[in-house]
Structures are given as structure tokens and as C-alpha cells.
Design an enzyme around this catalytic site. Structure first.
Site, mmCIF file in Angstrom:
data_model
loop_
_atom_site.group_PDB
_atom_site.id
_atom_site.type_symbol
_atom_site.label_atom_id
_atom_site.label_comp_id
_atom_site.label_asym_id
_atom_site.label_seq_id
_atom_site.Cartn_x
_atom_site.Cartn_y
_atom_site.Cartn_z
ATOM 1 N N LYS A 36 0.885 -1.174 0.000
ATOM 2 C CA LYS A 36 0.000 0.000 0.000
ATOM 3 C C LYS A 36 0.916 1.215 0.000
ATOM 4 O O LYS A 36 1.417 1.637 1.041
ATOM 5 C CB LYS A 36 -0.869 -0.028 1.257
ATOM 6 C CG LYS A 36 -2.213 0.654 1.110
ATOM 7 C CD LYS A 36 -2.176 2.125 0.751
ATOM 8 C CE LYS A 36 -1.878 3.016 1.939
ATOM 9 N NZ LYS A 36 -1.718 4.438 1.516
ATOM 10 N N GLU B 245 9.398 1.619 11.147
ATOM 11 C CA GLU B 245 10.471 2.595 10.925
ATOM 12 C C GLU B 245 9.794 3.960 10.924
ATOM 13 O O GLU B 245 9.064 4.300 9.999
ATOM 14 C CB GLU B 245 11.176 2.276 9.607
ATOM 15 C CG GLU B 245 12.559 2.874 9.569
ATOM 16 C CD GLU B 245 12.530 4.278 9.045
ATOM 17 O OE1 GLU B 245 12.386 5.200 9.872
ATOM 18 O OE2 GLU B 245 12.639 4.446 7.825
ATOM 19 N N CYS C 114 13.661 10.279 6.885
ATOM 20 C CA CYS C 114 13.524 9.818 8.273
ATOM 21 C C CYS C 114 14.842 9.972 9.029
ATOM 22 O O CYS C 114 14.852 10.301 10.203
ATOM 23 C CB CYS C 114 13.035 8.383 8.312
ATOM 24 S SG CYS C 114 13.774 7.343 7.072
ATOM 25 N N GLU D 248 10.069 15.836 14.981
ATOM 26 C CA GLU D 248 10.484 15.651 13.590
ATOM 27 C C GLU D 248 9.715 16.649 12.728
ATOM 28 O O GLU D 248 8.497 16.532 12.578
ATOM 29 C CB GLU D 248 10.173 14.216 13.145
ATOM 30 C CG GLU D 248 10.667 13.919 11.756
ATOM 31 C CD GLU D 248 10.476 12.458 11.362
ATOM 32 O OE1 GLU D 248 9.362 11.934 11.511
ATOM 33 O OE2 GLU D 248 11.458 11.857 10.887
HETATM 34 P P1 NAD Z 1 1.701 8.558 7.783
HETATM 35 O O1 NAD Z 1 2.465 7.811 8.787
HETATM 36 O O2 NAD Z 1 0.280 8.872 8.130
HETATM 37 O O3 NAD Z 1 1.706 7.801 6.386
HETATM 38 C C1 NAD Z 1 2.617 6.775 6.038
HETATM 39 C C2 NAD Z 1 1.879 5.657 5.335
HETATM 40 O O4 NAD Z 1 0.904 5.111 6.226
HETATM 41 C C3 NAD Z 1 1.098 6.082 4.084
HETATM 42 O O5 NAD Z 1 1.134 5.033 3.121
HETATM 43 C C4 NAD Z 1 -0.311 6.224 4.612
HETATM 44 O O6 NAD Z 1 -1.302 6.059 3.612
HETATM 45 C C5 NAD Z 1 -0.383 5.085 5.613
HETATM 46 N N1 NAD Z 1 -1.394 5.245 6.663
HETATM 47 C C6 NAD Z 1 -1.910 6.389 7.171
HETATM 48 N N2 NAD Z 1 -2.818 6.125 8.118
HETATM 49 C C7 NAD Z 1 -2.896 4.769 8.224
HETATM 50 C C8 NAD Z 1 -3.652 3.874 9.036
HETATM 51 N N3 NAD Z 1 -4.521 4.324 9.938
HETATM 52 N N4 NAD Z 1 -3.428 2.553 8.890
HETATM 53 C C9 NAD Z 1 -2.528 2.081 8.014
HETATM 54 N N5 NAD Z 1 -1.816 2.879 7.198
HETATM 55 C C10 NAD Z 1 -1.990 4.201 7.306
HETATM 56 O O7 NAD Z 1 2.485 9.900 7.468
HETATM 57 P P2 NAD Z 1 1.942 11.272 6.853
HETATM 58 O O8 NAD Z 1 0.639 11.698 7.479
HETATM 59 O O9 NAD Z 1 1.949 11.143 5.387
HETATM 60 O O10 NAD Z 1 3.092 12.247 7.329
HETATM 61 C C11 NAD Z 1 3.032 12.818 8.629
HETATM 62 C C12 NAD Z 1 4.391 12.851 9.271
HETATM 63 O O11 NAD Z 1 4.930 11.536 9.388
HETATM 64 C C13 NAD Z 1 5.457 13.602 8.502
HETATM 65 O O12 NAD Z 1 5.374 14.970 8.686
HETATM 66 C C14 NAD Z 1 6.708 12.991 9.064
HETATM 67 O O13 NAD Z 1 7.061 13.607 10.269
HETATM 68 C C15 NAD Z 1 6.321 11.558 9.316
HETATM 69 N N6 NAD Z 1 6.768 10.666 8.217
HETATM 70 C C16 NAD Z 1 7.858 9.914 8.440
HETATM 71 C C17 NAD Z 1 8.318 9.082 7.423
HETATM 72 C C18 NAD Z 1 9.543 8.244 7.602
HETATM 73 O O14 NAD Z 1 10.196 7.890 6.637
HETATM 74 N N7 NAD Z 1 9.872 7.850 8.796
HETATM 75 C C19 NAD Z 1 7.665 9.029 6.205
HETATM 76 C C20 NAD Z 1 6.527 9.793 6.016
HETATM 77 C C21 NAD Z 1 6.098 10.614 7.044
#
Ligand code: NAD
Length: 477
Positions: A172, A247, A281, A380
Site C-alpha cells: 500500500k 520505521e 527519516c 520531527e
Molecule cells: P503517515 O504515517 O500517516 O503515512 C505513512 C503511510 O501510512 C502512508 O502510506 C499512509 O497512507 C499510511 N497510513 C496512514 N494512516 C494509516 C492507518 N490508519 N493505517 C494504516 N496505514 C496508514 O504519514 P503522513 O501523514 O503522510 O506524514 C506525517 C508525518 O509523518 C510527517 O510529517 C513525518 O514527520 C512523518 N513521516 C515519516 C516518514 C519516515 O520515513 N519515517 C515518512 C513519512 C512521514
């Protein structure tokens, strides 16, 4: 352009018929749509994966699986330029950074293709009338929830290792960055990956992501993203006892002692925070500098920040746009705190005059004198914002370095060999780089965190253990 789900080697629209927009972050314009998957689509993908695992894919001999992944890595290399163009447009990544990601994607498959037939078990001494052995077996069907910051790299490191270990995968991708992975699926089908070994369903996290983590027939989940979402995914997976690798990002420190080779380190510190517009990250987002060289480091680093160019991805600037308006607003909200507690903006880069008004831009920003406990030094930000913090002693540096809820990567800069070892052992971090910093890099290097940075390790050979489960067989004779 209409992009569909990839399930059992077929291109299928979301069963609801619904779609989501695909936006170019460089100008904010719509250029396509992706499937908005829900429970039924995820269920179809999991069934396709299960069939593959119990059929052609699961029964394939390791050497043959290895050959297939070699073919895939070679095909990914052949398509590297095309993949980079796709990724650059979809994520706003400067084209050179997207090219590096495409090469890393191919390299992951190359590395794991070579690892397939080297995953040995052990024999264990036991009473003489026994032979005891351990066997590494795939989990079965693995789920992969990928974020938008490095779609190709994160797909490579988790799906590459999972397939090599013999799992069938359901992916996904993030709703903001899917297109490159759908192209990878097409390439995988062309090189002969059996139907169902790899499936990709696009959609929202709350819908498709939640459906994947809660699906009772998923045997393992690999998640990269925010700590909040990671916790939800782990809780959903716990309901059906599926193990999870998380992660979750960090607030990684660069720790600079006065005996460091500052001249050669300056561009590394800059790159560690502006690479991918700081949406990394393992971005080096805190710069801890010993007070004797603090003023000098800040003056020289300020010049580098001021010389950065921010603009549309296609122009290959130093810093591209952020992924979407929400992320840009989030970073700007953080920057709204700069006048607190004596924090000042030491330097900022420039936005290119031709940057489209609708793009999601934030210029690189260097903050000075950030108190270690302040929000700007603790959370972050996920943008090109570097928090500089002076320190006096080694003990104080260690306290500050370890004083956040995260522990993903650390950069240690000193010529003192004893201090290198002492500090590297004490710093709370999954990776420590001494006199270098490899944010996000190193296909061969095990990677993962502690605390709010998550748990489990991906990358390197270590990931092969994570994507397998160990069986002990005790034979009495
Ligand atoms: P997120 O964690 O919400 O999204 C990451 C992934 O998880 C996406 O594929 C998203 O569709 C999916 N996701 C979201 N809600 C979910 C749920 N309830 N169940 C399962 N999957 C779900 O991140 P975001 O909202 O896009 O970004 C917010 C913050 O997260 C950023 O500002 C950053 O600080 C952090 N982030 C970190 C990384 C990393 O590499 N560690 C990557 C993206 C974002």
C-alpha cells in the site's frame, strides 16, 4: 493518466469505482488519478498473494527465485531514467535525487537476489541420539505500507528482502506517491514474476492502509511513516498476532567536536538536511557543536544555506518542493516558533523566481541556539530545517544527543579515536556514522531505530531474518 491497482498480474480499478487525484508538488497541478482502494480491494490482493505463496511463487526453488530477482534488478537498471522521471514528478524530488533513488531500488533487488540462496539455518548440539536443526521460512503473505518520501527506496528495501525470503507481498503506497511503484510492478510482470507474488493497492491510509494492517490473513507488516500511524498499524496487526517492523523517523543529531575536520564536513551537514527537502527519516536535523567552534561553524554553514537554490524538481535544484500543502503548512507552523526562547534564523536559502506559485516550497533554514528541550529540537519537522545547539563537554553532548524520544541515526565528528568508540557505543541510535553521514543510504547496512523511531531492522542481510521465521526441528534417532 488513470492508474489502476496491480492484483494477481492484472490492472484493476477500485471495486468502489472511486479514485484519488495525483498532484505534481512542483506546481500543485493535477495530472492523473489513482484507485481509491478499500477493504474489498485489499482482500482481493491478499487472496492473490496467498494463492501465489501456496502455488508457483512459494514452490519456486531458491536458485530460480534468485535468478528472477536478478532479472528484475537488471530491468530496473534499464528503466532507471524513466523511473527517476516518474518519481521526480510525483514527489517533487530534484531529478538527480530521483536518479539516485532509482539506482538504489535496482541495487536493493541486486543485493537481495544474491542473498536468496545464502540464508542458512544451523545445527544445534543436543543429546547424541538427536539431530536438531533450524530452518528459516518465509512468513507467508507480507504487507508493506510505504510512505511518500522515498517510495522506490523503501519499496526496494522491504519488498526486495521480503520477496527474496520467499514471501508474497501486498503493498500500500502513500496516497501522495504511488506512480513509480506501479511502473515497478509492470516491470516485475514483464520479467516473469508469477502472478500474485507482488500486488499493489493504492488508496488512503485510513482506508486501504487500515484494511491491510487489520487483514487477518497478513502474516507480517512492514511500516514506514509517522509514530502515530505506526502505533495504529501495530495495534491492528496485534489483533491477529502479526509481527510488525516499524520505521518511524527521528531527530537525528550530528555531534561536532572542536577537533573535527569542519571544512570537509560542512557540505555533508547541509546535504543531510536539504536532501529530499528534509523529508528523510534519518535527516541530520540537529547540529550539536562544541562551543569553541560554534560561531565558526555557524558562519560557514550560513553561507552554504544562503547559496542553496529551491525550485521545481525538473530544474534539479538543491531543494525541491515539499510533498503537499499540508506538509508545507506543518513546517511553516514549526517555523512560527522561532522567536521563542532566543532561537533565531541564522540563514535561509532562496526560492527560484520561476518556481510556480502553486508549488509547495519551503527554503532551507538554519536555526541557531535552539534549546535542547524546545519543540524545534525535539519533534520531527520533516522539512529542510536544521536546529543548531551549542554544547561544552562530551557528557553534555551525549545527554543532548540522547535527549529526544527518537533514536534512528547519529553522525559523530571527531578525530579522537577513543572518543569515537566511547560515544558511538553510548549514543542511543540504530546507526552511528563516524566522520561521515549516510542519511538513508547504504543498501548493505542494517537500518532501524529504537524508542519512537520504531523497532526491527531492514536493509542489509539482517532484513532476511526479519522477513523469515525460525523453525526448530528436533529429530530423535
Ligand atoms: P503517515 O504515517 O500517516 O503515512 C505513512 C503511510 O501510512 C502512508 O502510506 C499512509 O497512507 C499510511 N497510513 C496512514 N494512516 C494509516 C492507518 N490508519 N493505517 C494504516 N496505514 C496508514 O504519514 P503522513 O501523514 O503522510 O506524514 C506525517 C508525518 O509523518 C510527517 O510529517 C513525518 O514527520 C512523518 N513521516 C515519516 C516518514 C519516515 O520515513 N519515517 C515518512 C513519512 C512521514
Amino acid at each position: 493518466m488513470i492508474y489502476k491497482n496491480f492484483i494477481g498480474n492484472q490492472w484493476i480499478s477500485a471495486m468502489s469505482g472511486q479514485a484519488l487525484p495525483v498532484i505534481d508538488p512542483s506546481d500543485g497541478q493535477l495530472y492523473g488519478e489513482i484507485a481509491r482502494s478499500g477493504d474489498a480491494d485489499i482482500d482481493a490482493a491478499v487472496r492473490a498473494a496467498r494463492n501465489a505463496y501456496e502455488g508457483a511463487w512459494g514452490n519456486m526453488a531458491p536458485a530460480e527465485r534468485s535468478r528472477l530477482l536478478w532479472r528484475l534488478s537488471a530491468a530496473l537498471l534499464d528503466h532507471a531514467d524513466e523511473l527517476a522521471q516518474i518519481e521526480s514528478r510525483d514527489t517533487g524530488k530534484p531529478i538527480r535525487q530521483a536518479q539516485a533513488d532509482a539506482m538504489a531500488l535496482a541495487r536493493y533487488f541486486e543485493f537481495y537476489a544474491g542473498a536468496v540462496d545464502k540464508l542458512h539455518g544451523a545445527t544445534i548440539p543436543y543429546p547424541n541420539n538427536f539431530t536438531v536443526l533450524t530452518v528459516r521460512e518465509p512468513h507467508g503473505v507480507t504487507g508493506h505500507i510505504v510512505p511518500w518520501n522515498y517510495p522506490m527506496q523503501i519499496f526496494g528495501r522491504s519488498v526486495g528482502a521480503a520477496l527474496a525470503a520467499g514471501n508474497a507481498c501486498v503493498v500500500k503506497p502513500a496516497e501522495d506517491a504511488c506512480v513509480s511503484l506501479l511502473k515497478v510492478a509492470e516491470i516485475a510482470m514483464e520479467v516473469g514474476l508469477p502472478a500474485g507474488a507482488l500486488n499493489i493497492c493504492t488508496g488512503l491510509g485510513m482506508e486501504a492502509g487500515a484494511a491491510l494492517s487489520a487483514h487477518p490473513d497478513i502474516d507480517h507488516i512492514s511500516f514506514t511513516g509517522s509514530p502515530q500511524t505506526g502505533k495504529q498499524v501495530a495495534m491492528a496487526a496485534a489483533a491477529h498476532y502479526a509481527p510488525v517492523t516499524l520505521e518511524l523517523g527521528g531527530k537525528s543529531p550530528q555531534i561536532v567536536f572542536s577537533d573535527a575536520d569542519i571544512e570537509s564536513a560542512l557540505p555533508v551537514w547541509l546535504n543531510a538536511i536539504i536532501q529530499n527537502a528534509g523529508q528523510t527519516c534519518s535527516a541530520g536535523s540537529r547540529l550539536l557543536v562544541q562551543r569553541a567552534v560554534y560561531a565558526d561553524v555557524m558562519a560557514r554553514l550560513s553561507e552554504l544555506f544562503q547559496a542553496t537554490r529551491t525550485g521545481p524538481a525538473g530544474d534539479d535544484p538543491d531543494c525541491g518542493p515539499l510533498i503537499n500543502a499540508r506538509q508545507r503548512d506543518r513546517v511553516q507552523d514549526y517555523l512560527g516558533m522561532v522567536d521563542e526562547a532566543g532561537i533565531t534564523i541564522a540563514a535561509q536559502g532562496k526560492l527560484d523566481a520561476n518556481a510556480p506559485k502553486g508549488g509547495f516550497y519551503q527554503v532551507p533554514t538554519l536555526l541557531s541556539d535552539v534549546p535542547p528541550g524546545h519543540t524545534l529540537a525535539q519533534e520531527e519537522i520533516f522539512g529542510p530545517v536544521l536546529a543548531a545547539i551549542p554544547f561544552d563537554t562530551e557528557d553534555e553532548a551525549l545527554r543532548i544527543a540522547n535527549g529526544t524520544p527518537f533514536g534512528l541515526a547519529a553522525g559523530l565528528w571527531t578525530a579522537d579515536g577513543a572518543r569515537q568508540m566511547r560515544f558511538a557505543r553510548k549514543v542511543r541510535s540504530g546507526q552511528v556514522f563516524v566522520n561521515n553521514y549516510g542519511a538513508g543510504g547504504g543498501v548493505e547496512l542494517p537500518f532501524g531505530g529504537t524508542g519512537q523511531s520504531g523497532y526491527g531492522r531492514e536493509k542489509g542481510f539482517e532484513a532476511m531474518y526479519g522477513f523469515t521465521t525460525l523453525k526448530t526441528i528436533a529429530i530423535k534417532h
